[in-house]
Scaffold this motif. Structure first.
Motif, PDB file in Angstrom:
ATOM      1  N   PRO A  61       0.886  -1.226  -0.135  1.00 52.83           N
ATOM      2  CA  PRO A  61      -0.026  -0.074   0.047  1.00 52.83           C
ATOM      3  C   PRO A  61       0.965   1.280  -0.017  1.00 52.83           C
ATOM      4  O   PRO A  61       1.982   1.273   0.656  1.00 52.83           O
ATOM      5  CB  PRO A  61      -0.710  -0.168   1.303  1.00 52.83           C
ATOM      6  CG  PRO A  61       0.061  -1.136   2.118  1.00 52.83           C
ATOM      7  CD  PRO A  61       0.716  -2.010   1.231  1.00 52.83           C
ATOM      8  N   SER A  74      -3.884   3.265  -3.036  1.00 54.63           N
ATOM      9  CA  SER A  74      -3.385   2.805  -3.993  1.00 54.63           C
ATOM     10  C   SER A  74      -2.238   2.005  -4.011  1.00 54.63           C
ATOM     11  O   SER A  74      -1.582   1.521  -2.719  1.00 54.63           O
ATOM     12  CB  SER A  74      -2.973   3.783  -5.327  1.00 54.63           C
ATOM     13  OG  SER A  74      -1.737   4.511  -4.717  1.00 54.63           O
ATOM     14  N   SER A  75      -1.975   0.883  -4.969  1.00 52.82           N
ATOM     15  CA  SER A  75      -0.798   0.153  -4.641  1.00 52.82           C
ATOM     16  C   SER A  75       0.664   0.437  -5.180  1.00 52.82           C
ATOM     17  O   SER A  75       0.437   1.189  -6.322  1.00 52.82           O
ATOM     18  CB  SER A  75      -1.229  -1.324  -5.050  1.00 52.82           C
ATOM     19  OG  SER A  75      -1.397  -1.250  -6.550  1.00 52.82           O
ATOM     20  N   ARG A 121       0.258  -5.744 -12.892  1.00 48.24           N
ATOM     21  CA  ARG A 121      -0.479  -6.060 -11.523  1.00 48.24           C
ATOM     22  C   ARG A 121      -1.016  -4.787 -11.143  1.00 48.24           C
ATOM     23  O   ARG A 121      -1.990  -4.765  -9.895  1.00 48.24           O
ATOM     24  CB  ARG A 121       0.615  -6.176 -10.654  1.00 48.24           C
ATOM     25  CG  ARG A 121       1.304  -7.786 -10.894  1.00 48.24           C
ATOM     26  CD  ARG A 121       2.817  -7.926 -10.197  1.00 48.24           C
ATOM     27  NE  ARG A 121       3.176  -9.088 -10.133  1.00 48.24           N
ATOM     28  CZ  ARG A 121       3.824  -9.666 -11.421  1.00 48.24           C
ATOM     29  NH1 ARG A 121       4.306  -9.072 -12.368  1.00 48.24           N
ATOM     30  NH2 ARG A 121       4.351 -10.759 -11.541  1.00 48.24           N
ATOM     31  N   CYS A 123      -0.541  -1.754 -10.314  1.00 46.40           N
ATOM     32  CA  CYS A 123      -0.124  -0.663  -9.523  1.00 46.40           C
ATOM     33  C   CYS A 123      -0.229   0.772 -10.018  1.00 46.40           C
ATOM     34  O   CYS A 123      -0.182   0.919 -11.338  1.00 46.40           O
ATOM     35  CB  CYS A 123       1.305  -1.067  -9.148  1.00 46.40           C
ATOM     36  SG  CYS A 123       1.559  -2.641  -8.411  1.00 46.40           S
ATOM     37  N   ARG A 124      -0.388   1.680  -9.254  1.00 51.14           N
ATOM     38  CA  ARG A 124      -0.517   3.178  -9.682  1.00 51.14           C
ATOM     39  C   ARG A 124       0.856   3.675  -9.778  1.00 51.14           C
ATOM     40  O   ARG A 124       1.056   4.632 -10.404  1.00 51.14           O
ATOM     41  CB  ARG A 124      -1.410   3.977  -8.582  1.00 51.14           C
ATOM     42  CG  ARG A 124      -1.479   5.512  -8.616  1.00 51.14           C
ATOM     43  CD  ARG A 124      -2.407   5.572  -9.983  1.00 51.14           C
ATOM     44  NE  ARG A 124      -2.396   6.896 -10.376  1.00 51.14           N
ATOM     45  CZ  ARG A 124      -1.857   7.839 -10.982  1.00 51.14           C
ATOM     46  NH1 ARG A 124      -0.795   7.093 -11.407  1.00 51.14           N
ATOM     47  NH2 ARG A 124      -2.033   9.107 -11.203  1.00 51.14           N
ATOM     48  N   PHE A 345      -6.302  -0.786  -1.817  1.00 46.43           N
ATOM     49  CA  PHE A 345      -5.487  -1.890  -1.741  1.00 46.43           C
ATOM     50  C   PHE A 345      -5.498  -2.682  -0.636  1.00 46.43           C
ATOM     51  O   PHE A 345      -5.284  -3.973  -0.762  1.00 46.43           O
ATOM     52  CB  PHE A 345      -4.216  -1.454  -2.170  1.00 46.43           C
ATOM     53  CG  PHE A 345      -3.281  -2.625  -2.620  1.00 46.43           C
ATOM     54  CD1 PHE A 345      -3.166  -3.424  -3.368  1.00 46.43           C
ATOM     55  CD2 PHE A 345      -2.265  -2.857  -1.497  1.00 46.43           C
ATOM     56  CE1 PHE A 345      -2.385  -4.779  -3.446  1.00 46.43           C
ATOM     57  CE2 PHE A 345      -1.308  -3.931  -1.448  1.00 46.43           C
ATOM     58  CZ  PHE A 345      -1.403  -5.097  -2.660  1.00 46.43           C
TER      59      PHE A 345
END
Length: 358
Positions: A61, A74-75, A121, A123-124, A345
């Motif tokens: 995270p 977000s991740s 995956r 992710c941001r 996330f």
């Protein structure tokens, strides 16, 4: 991967070269490595020995960096290499940052492979962390450019110990940074980190006023070393005056480790007191970390006092901001970078292996 040509150095008249990356200004003979252990003189030039090699990849995270105002919930795809240009006696990642064993670099990945893995995956952003990314600047910059091409943001978790020329290039590739402000005395930096305070303050001022990078600060409070009320008051006053009240400040708890394993852990009351000192100094966003403190981890609107992001550890329990980061109760904009919130996330972390083509 073989050693990669490095930037930020110049030749000396005596046959050595000088590294111009950070204020250590290491002067190296042929074959010698700098204090960071990853920048080396080879063939009369400087090379980066860890380009394309990582100590591991993990999805976290974003709040774990910690960044509470950069796309909350977000991740982030996180990785680091080995080595460090500081010598902190309290390092919590000392097995990586102080490693002299290249076998710890288990994963090989080119910049484009990292960007692809993070994008696949969901992710941001991608974070350069675990050890200080300024020492692998060339690898970080190349990876950041690959991430931008895939629509991903870039996050540096760093001590900010870097010379101005390299700083401009490095942070031009970054969208956010969490800078460790280790303490607010040069004595602490000299005796506990083998460094100096002034270059870090200079980096913070430059980031806040001369760059577009979103900045948050973390200070690890160590009992008896940097946790006095006077020092915390001086630190928070400096942040409010020189950087402004909207720069988030995280006070986190020390746990005994590395060369300071004889010290006690930070009492939660110390963090609560530090947070209050920061708020009293006029800072809008002061957080506690490494302890269970839902109030100290949550974000409140500085205008109306509404709890706009409620957190418990790294979990987001309630989110009361619009897509632009404005308080739903009063419309006041919360400082940071925000977007549509479609759920968090969560507090978990996911180890990742990259199948490199190298």
């Amino acid at each position: 991967m073989d050693a990669h040509p490095a930037r930020y150095w110049h030749a000396l008249d005596d046959g050595r070269i000088q590294c111009d990356l950070c204020p250590r200004d290491c002067r190296l003979h042929e074959g010698q490595r700098g204090a960071c252990f990853v920048r080396q003189m080879a063939g009369g030039k400087m090379v980066l020995t860890t380009y394309g090699r990582s100590s591991g990849f993990c999805i976290d995270p974003i709040e774990k960096k910690p960044l509470n105002h950069f796309y909350p919930g977000s991740s982030v795809f996180s990785f680091g290499t080995a080595g460090c240009n500081l010598a902190c006696k309290f390092c919590q990642n000392w097995d990586i940052s102080k490693s002299r064993d290249m076998d710890r670099l288990m994963d090989a990945a080119a910049p484009a492979e990292i960007a692809d893995a993070a994008a696949r995956r969901g992710c941001r952003s991608v974070a350069y962390t675990y050890n200080d990314p300024v020492i692998f600047a060339e690898y970080a910059i190349d990876t950041a450019e690959a991430c931008h091409a895939r629509g991903l943001a870039n996050v540096a978790v760093t001590a900010g110990y870097i010379h101005p020329a390299a700083r401009r290039d490095f942070y031009a590739a970054m969208d956010a940074a969490n800078v460790d402000l280790k303490a607010f005395t040069d004595d602490f930096y000299v005796h506990q980190c083998g460094a100096h305070l002034a270059p870090v303050l200079d980096t913070l001022v430059w980031l806040r006023h001369e760059s577009k990078v979103w900045v948050e600060i973390t200070t690890l409070l160590i009992p008896g070393l940097n946790d006095s009320e006077a020092e915390i008051a001086a630190l928070t006053k400096w942040v409010a005056t020189e950087l402004g009240p909207d720069v988030p400040l995280h006070f986190t708890a020390f746990h005994p480790d590395y060369k300071l394993d004889q010290l006690p852990p930070t009492p939660p009351a110390t963090l609560t007191r530090a947070r209050r000192i920061g708020l009293d100094a006029g800072l809008h966003y002061v957080y506690t970390g490494n302890v269970h403190d839902p109030e100290g981890g949550s974000t409140r609107c500085p205008a109306c006092g509404q709890s706009v992001i409620e957190r418990d550890w790294y979990a987001i329990l309630a989110y009361r901001l619009d897509a632009h980061g404005a308080c739903l109760a009063c419309g006041h904009p919360i400082a940071g970078r925000f977007g549509e919130f479609n759920g968090a996330f969560g507090a978990h972390r996911v180890p990742v292996r990259i199948r490199s083509s190298q």
